[in-house]
Design an enzyme around this catalytic site. Structure first.
Site, PDB file in Angstrom:
ATOM      1  N   ARG A  57       0.919  -1.283   0.074  1.00 21.74           N
ATOM      2  CA  ARG A  57       0.145  -0.008  -0.032  1.00 21.74           C
ATOM      3  C   ARG A  57       0.887   1.199  -0.094  1.00 21.74           C
ATOM      4  O   ARG A  57       1.825   1.307   0.680  1.00 21.74           O
ATOM      5  CB  ARG A  57      -1.011   0.098   1.269  1.00 21.74           C
ATOM      6  CG  ARG A  57      -2.171  -0.798   1.266  1.00 21.74           C
ATOM      7  CD  ARG A  57      -3.102  -0.586   0.304  1.00 21.74           C
ATOM      8  NE  ARG A  57      -4.416  -1.372   0.092  1.00 21.74           N
ATOM      9  CZ  ARG A  57      -4.746  -2.329  -0.565  1.00 21.74           C
ATOM     10  NH1 ARG A  57      -3.502  -2.702  -1.454  1.00 21.74           N
ATOM     11  NH2 ARG A  57      -5.619  -3.060  -0.567  1.00 21.74           N
ATOM     12  N   GLU A 105      -4.578   6.923  -5.503  1.00 21.64           N
ATOM     13  CA  GLU A 105      -4.588   5.932  -6.939  1.00 21.64           C
ATOM     14  C   GLU A 105      -5.997   5.927  -7.654  1.00 21.64           C
ATOM     15  O   GLU A 105      -7.123   5.812  -6.766  1.00 21.64           O
ATOM     16  CB  GLU A 105      -4.321   4.425  -6.606  1.00 21.64           C
ATOM     17  CG  GLU A 105      -2.820   4.240  -6.177  1.00 21.64           C
ATOM     18  CD  GLU A 105      -2.913   2.775  -5.918  1.00 21.64           C
ATOM     19  OE1 GLU A 105      -1.342   2.655  -5.597  1.00 21.64           O
ATOM     20  OE2 GLU A 105      -3.694   2.118  -5.614  1.00 21.64           O
ATOM     21  N   HIS A 133       0.070  -0.517 -10.013  1.00 18.36           N
ATOM     22  CA  HIS A 133      -0.551  -1.139  -9.140  1.00 18.36           C
ATOM     23  C   HIS A 133      -1.112  -2.413  -9.652  1.00 18.36           C
ATOM     24  O   HIS A 133      -2.373  -2.905  -9.661  1.00 18.36           O
ATOM     25  CB  HIS A 133      -1.800  -0.594  -8.398  1.00 18.36           C
ATOM     26  CG  HIS A 133      -2.118  -0.968  -7.149  1.00 18.36           C
ATOM     27  ND1 HIS A 133      -2.665  -0.444  -6.259  1.00 18.36           N
ATOM     28  CD2 HIS A 133      -2.253  -2.455  -6.638  1.00 18.36           C
ATOM     29  CE1 HIS A 133      -3.095  -1.159  -5.106  1.00 18.36           C
ATOM     30  NE2 HIS A 133      -2.992  -2.422  -5.497  1.00 18.36           N
TER      31      HIS A 133
END
Length: 315
Positions: free
Chosen positions: A232, A261, A282
């Site tokens: 994270r 994000e 990601h």
């Protein structure tokens, strides 16, 4: 009859089977925070990967009985409120124990062996101008014999440790930051910072872990150390990371996550054009086999809840 609403189905590229009980199914490729209440107004089960479900929205959804999170992380759902209301929350577990570790080692190998810098040299004609058969324009370091510090010893952290051992690395599992005692098989957090040639993060984002790595931690790390984060973004103070890379305080970093994000244009890490910093969008978790496992477990969780025996509960 249960009504199931998938708020952000475009985040899972897999064959999502329908549950084996009578139900109504509604799916949306994406959902904004402003659309949540309207889309879940008559839902009994909500599926979300990253769409936030906060108290203010949940208070307006009296019929909601379950939140099925299509991910491991739960920081986008107000878990405390769900417990107060008796809303069952289940997440996905152990689905990415191969794909995330592979991404970690992709980043580690690329950084330790200066892949991006050498690629740039070849593109710029440096090899062609070389007086010998090879280039020594950047140092190359092996993983073998180096020390890997792993923060987080769940399924993914353990898998990373197993691969590291196969490479011949010394593996240190970090004890909780600030812990009064060190458990067997763990190493004090500060010792891991001081002794590791690379540190990789594999833990959830909570208030206790937010900005776990900041300026003070970078000051303790070896100048030749790498930092890998596929967990994270909020685990690392991004301003401190930017400064540590620009100043050469650490040797490099490989990140698959950011605090926000998708990031906004102008984010300082997006513009950090350095060969020793790799940023991916990601996608460490998104191997096709892993996403299918996630999709299957997601429906398993919903079926278990309807059968009266919910599993993977976080609330």
């Amino acid at each position: 009859m249960e009504k199931i609403v998938f708020l952000d189905s475009a985040t899972v590229i897999a064959d999502v089977r329908r549950p084996a009980f009578a139900h109504r199914w509604e799916t949306h490729a994406a959902t904004t925070a402003e659309q949540v209440v309207a889309r879940l107004q008559d839902a009994t089960i909500a599926i979300t990967n990253k769409v936030p479900l906060r108290r203010e929205a949940l208070q307006q959804l009296p019929g909601l009985k379950m939140v099925a999170i299509a991910a491991t992380g739960t920081d986008n759902v107000d878990i405390d409120y769900c417990r107060e209301r008796g809303i069952v929350v289940s997440n996905i577990r152990n689905y990415s124990v191969h794909t995330v570790p592979e991404h970690v080692f992709m980043l580690l190998l690329a950084l330790r062996r200066n892949l991006l810098a050498f690629r740039a040299d070849v593109r710029n004609g440096e090899w062609q101008k070389s007086a010998q058969f090879c280039l020594f324009t950047h140092p190359v370091y092996d993983l073998h014999g180096s020390t890997l510090g792993i923060v987080g010893r769940g399924a993914i952290g353990t898998s990373v440790g197993q691969i590291a051992a196969a490479f011949g690395m010394r593996v240190l599992y970090a004890e909780h930051k600030g812990a009064a005692a060190v458990r067997p098989g763990y190493t004090a957090f500060d010792t891991v910072l001081r002794e590791s040639d690379a540190i990789t993060l594999h833990l959830p984002l909570k208030e206790q872990t937010r900005n776990l790595i900041g300026a003070a931690e970078f000051a303790v790390m070896k100048p030749q150390a790498l930092l890998i984060n596929t967990a994270r973004g909020g685990l690392v103070d991004e301003t401190a990371l930017h400064d540590a890379l620009r100043s050469g305080r650490i040797a490099g970093a490989g990140f698959d996550v950011l605090g926000k994000e998708p990031p906004s244009a102008g984010h300082p890490l997006l513009d950090l054009d350095l060969p020793n910093f790799i940023l991916t969008p990601h996608i460490a978790w998104s191997g096709r086999a892993a996403m299918q496992t996630l999709a299957d477990q997601l429906i398993d969780n919903i079926e278990a809840f309807v059968a009266g025996a919910p599993n993977n509960r976080v609330a």
